[in-house]
Design an enzyme around this catalytic site. Structure first.
Site, PDB file in Angstrom:
ATOM      1  N   GLU A   1      37.765  17.574 -43.101  1.00  0.00           N
ATOM      2  CA  GLU A   1      38.242  17.170 -41.784  1.00  0.00           C
ATOM      3  C   GLU A   1      36.990  17.017 -40.915  1.00  0.00           C
ATOM      4  OE1 GLU A   1      40.971  19.903 -39.886  1.00  0.00           O
ATOM      5  OE2 GLU A   1      40.972  18.630 -38.094  1.00  0.00           O
TER       6      GLU A   1
ATOM      7  N   ARG B   1      37.200  30.015 -53.012  1.00  0.00           N
ATOM      8  CA  ARG B   1      36.205  29.500 -52.077  1.00  0.00           C
ATOM      9  C   ARG B   1      34.929  30.330 -52.167  1.00  0.00           C
ATOM     10  NH1 ARG B   1      38.165  28.510 -47.257  1.00  0.00           N
ATOM     11  NH2 ARG B   1      36.353  29.008 -46.037  1.00  0.00           N
TER      12      ARG B   1
ATOM     13  N   LYS C   1      34.205  26.647 -40.143  1.00  0.00           N
ATOM     14  CA  LYS C   1      33.727  25.689 -39.146  1.00  0.00           C
ATOM     15  C   LYS C   1      34.039  26.150 -37.733  1.00  0.00           C
ATOM     16  CE  LYS C   1      35.450  22.113 -41.349  1.00  0.00           C
ATOM     17  NZ  LYS C   1      35.875  20.761 -41.711  1.00  0.00           N
TER      18      LYS C   1
END
Ligand code: ATP
Ligand code: MG
Length: 561
Positions: free
Chosen positions: A38, A263, A273
């Site tokens: 994104e 992850r 982020k």
């Protein structure tokens, strides 16, 4: 964990699945992966793990990999982020010139699919607000309740949805929901929202749309539309998979296989982020590419190479279980890479002046120095020796303890590539601090060896005072004080764990003249001090260097066999 030092070459579970699919002829044995960020921030090292995994798979299995911007949320997305992501993926070494896609290009197709679901009685317009929607959804232990708007007719839904699209309703006043099962054990399946109303300009589609697809509705469709075969994502999406599958099955369109992996988490840093954005916005760091940041751009600026990052990703491999990787392992990979590639130079970052009393005043002796002992092809260079030099302040002690072998009054040491010198006197200021050393040199020891075979116990780096380049050196330490910055006292957030000594700036440092040729982005080893990368802030008068890593490898030391 000693075995982790060498890259894993065996088949991991993702490669296992792909190999089986190719053998069984699924999707005509095609492999098509994607990396779907994104564009709401800069990429971090966790993303690098995902990028390297997806692009490597495409490379190994002769397939394709798309870079797809998941740009469905107009509020947080910007072109600056799009551009930085493209730059980072390219820098990591992947060719994406023909494989950049945008979810926003599929808005019309997604809208048409939504109409299809409405017509099939599988989606409805709902007037519940976000608060009520949450209440109706139930909990892990209690089933949800049907929305009072759930039984609207197909015609009514089509009409309302069109009006939503045409901007006839206020933000938040209506949503389009999938009609699945409000008692489903998986909460994601309890009539999830597909569209929301949001009168906001999109970085690509502008004001064309005022309804925007929700991530869970859009994501699976994007993969399907691009013909992705293996949709690789992190574990938190595991319980979203049934929903993606449901949408795709209702529409009867191409069905990728989602595969989840753990992850990347690392010690002494944060990898979200949202948190990185906070550090930038609150000016707790100097931008997204601050060399202390775990961002790809920060690491690039710090002097990490893409090869080191790829090696790191291969070393940690992919697995199904969550773990936290020691930051020292990444540094180990960086050192391994730089040890082979970085030329050696001499620089003094805490200078103490030395005057060689028996050396002629205007004489400059150009001595031979080896560029890289690990790489014979790197050749050699000339280093100037003059009457006035700088050495590292820490390399001299007026009253040396037993184990200190470097320079001290009356003691002889070797100046690397130069001569043996002996300290004959010490000059002090009014405060009694040592400000200069008087030394003598032995002309017979040129190049660093005494013809009579006498030995010295230390070899030190140095720089000519008159033939030097001025530099500012930025020394970096961990951005956070604690291994897990997210562990905080009540009422605090992760910024409470920031390390106030993460940046130390040294001005008035001196480098040997060969450093003038170093370009921003190039990394060298300052002998005995560490690896340093030339920064873009460098000017003609003053070079700026970032410390990439110290020479001491804590990872290799702890994990030595
Ligand atoms: P963050 O959690 O840092 O905000 P994100 O997951 O929201 O990141 P996206 O832009 O959605 O960011 O991520 C793009 C891709 O990168 C996704 O496929 C995601 O699974 C993957 N990814 C994100 N963080 C990590 C990580 N720490 N390790 C591995 N892959 C990651
Ligand atoms: Mg995400």
């Amino acid at each position: 964990m000693t075995e982790n030092i060498e890259p894993k070459r065996s088949l991991d579970f993702v490669r296992g699945i792909i190999t089986e699919d190719i053998e069984s002829g699924k999707w005509d044995s095609r492999v098509h992966t994607r990396f779907p960020p994104e564009p709401n921030g800069y990429l971090h090292i966790g993303h690098a793990k995902s990028i390297n995994l997806n692009f490597s798979l495409a490379q190994e299995f002769s397939g394709k990999c798309n870079l797809r911007f998941d740009d469905t949320n107009p509020v947080k997305e910007e072109d600056e982020y799009v551009n930085s992501i493209i730059e980072d993926v390219k820098w990591l070494g992947w060719d994406i010139d023909d494989s950049i896609f945008y979810a926003s290009d599929y808005f019309q197709q997604m809208y048409d699919y939504a109409i299809e679901l409405i017509k099939a009685g599988k989606a409805y317009v709902c007037d519940l607000g976000s608060e009520e929607t949450r209440k109706y959804r139930g909990s892990l232990t209690a089933p949800g309740q049907n929305s009072p708007y759930r039984n609207r007719t197909v015609d009514e839904n089509l009409e309302l949805f069109e009006k939503m699209k045409n901007g006839e309703f206020a933000d938040g006043s209506k949503t389009l929901k999938a009609k699945i099962d409000m008692a489903h054990p998986n909460i994601n399946m309890r009539d999830p929202v597909m569209y929301r109303i949001l009168h906001a300009s999109h970085h690509r589609s502008g004001d064309k749309w005022c309804i925007y697809p929700m991530y869970d509705w859009a994501h699976g469709l994007e993969d399907s539309l691009e013909g992705i075969t293996h949709s690789i994502c992190t574990l938190e999406f595991e319980n979203h998979r049934p929903l993606y599958d449901w949408f795709i099955d209702q529409l009867n369109i191409h069905h990728p296989q989602q595969i989840e992996f753990a992850r990347l988490n690392m010690t002494y840093t944060v990898m979200s982020k949202r948190k990185l954005l906070k550090l930038v916005q609150d000016k707790l760091v100097n931008g997204w590419d601050d060399p202390r940041m775990p961002t790809i751009s920060g690491m690039r600026r710090r002097g990490y190479s893409s090869e080191a990052i790829l090696d790191f990703c291969k070393t940690i491999g992919v697995a199904k279980t969550e773990s936290t990787i020691d930051f020292a392992l990444l540094e180990h990979c960086v050192r391994n890479d730089l040890n082979k590639k970085a030329n050696r130079v001499m620089g003094v970052i805490d200078p103490l002046k030395v005057v060689i009393e028996n050396y002629p005043e205007d004489q400059v002796d150009w001595l031979d120095a080896i560029n890289n002992p690990e790489d014979a092809e790197a050749g050699s260079r000339k280093v100037p020796f003059t009457r006035e030099l700088y050495i590292e302040r820490g390399d001299f002690m007026e009253e040396p303890p037993k184990k200190f072998f470097r320079l001290a009054p009356g003691r002889e040491v070797r100046l690397r590539y130069g001569y043996f010198v002996t300290c004959t006197d010490v000059v002090k200021n009014e405060k009694g601090e040592v400000i200069e050393l008087i030394c003598s040199y032995d002309p017979e020891t040129r190049g660093g060896n005494a013809p009579d075979g006498r030995r010295v116990k230390a070899t030190m780096h140095w720089v000519s005072a008159s033939e030097s380049v001025l530099a500012e050196i930025r020394l970096y330490n961990n951005l956070f004080n604690t291994e897990n910055p997210d562990k905080v006292e009540e009422g605090q957030d992760f910024t409470a764990n920031l390390n106030s000594d993460s940046l130390e700036v040294r001005i008035n440092c001196f480098l040997e003249p060969a450093c003038k040729e170093i370009e921003p982005g190039q990394t060298v080893q300052f002998e005995r001090l560490g690896y340093f990368c030339c920064d873009k802030d460098s000017t003609a008068e003053e070079l700026v260097f970032n410390r990439t890593a110290t020479l001491k490898d804590t990872w290799a030391k702890i994990n030595k066999k």
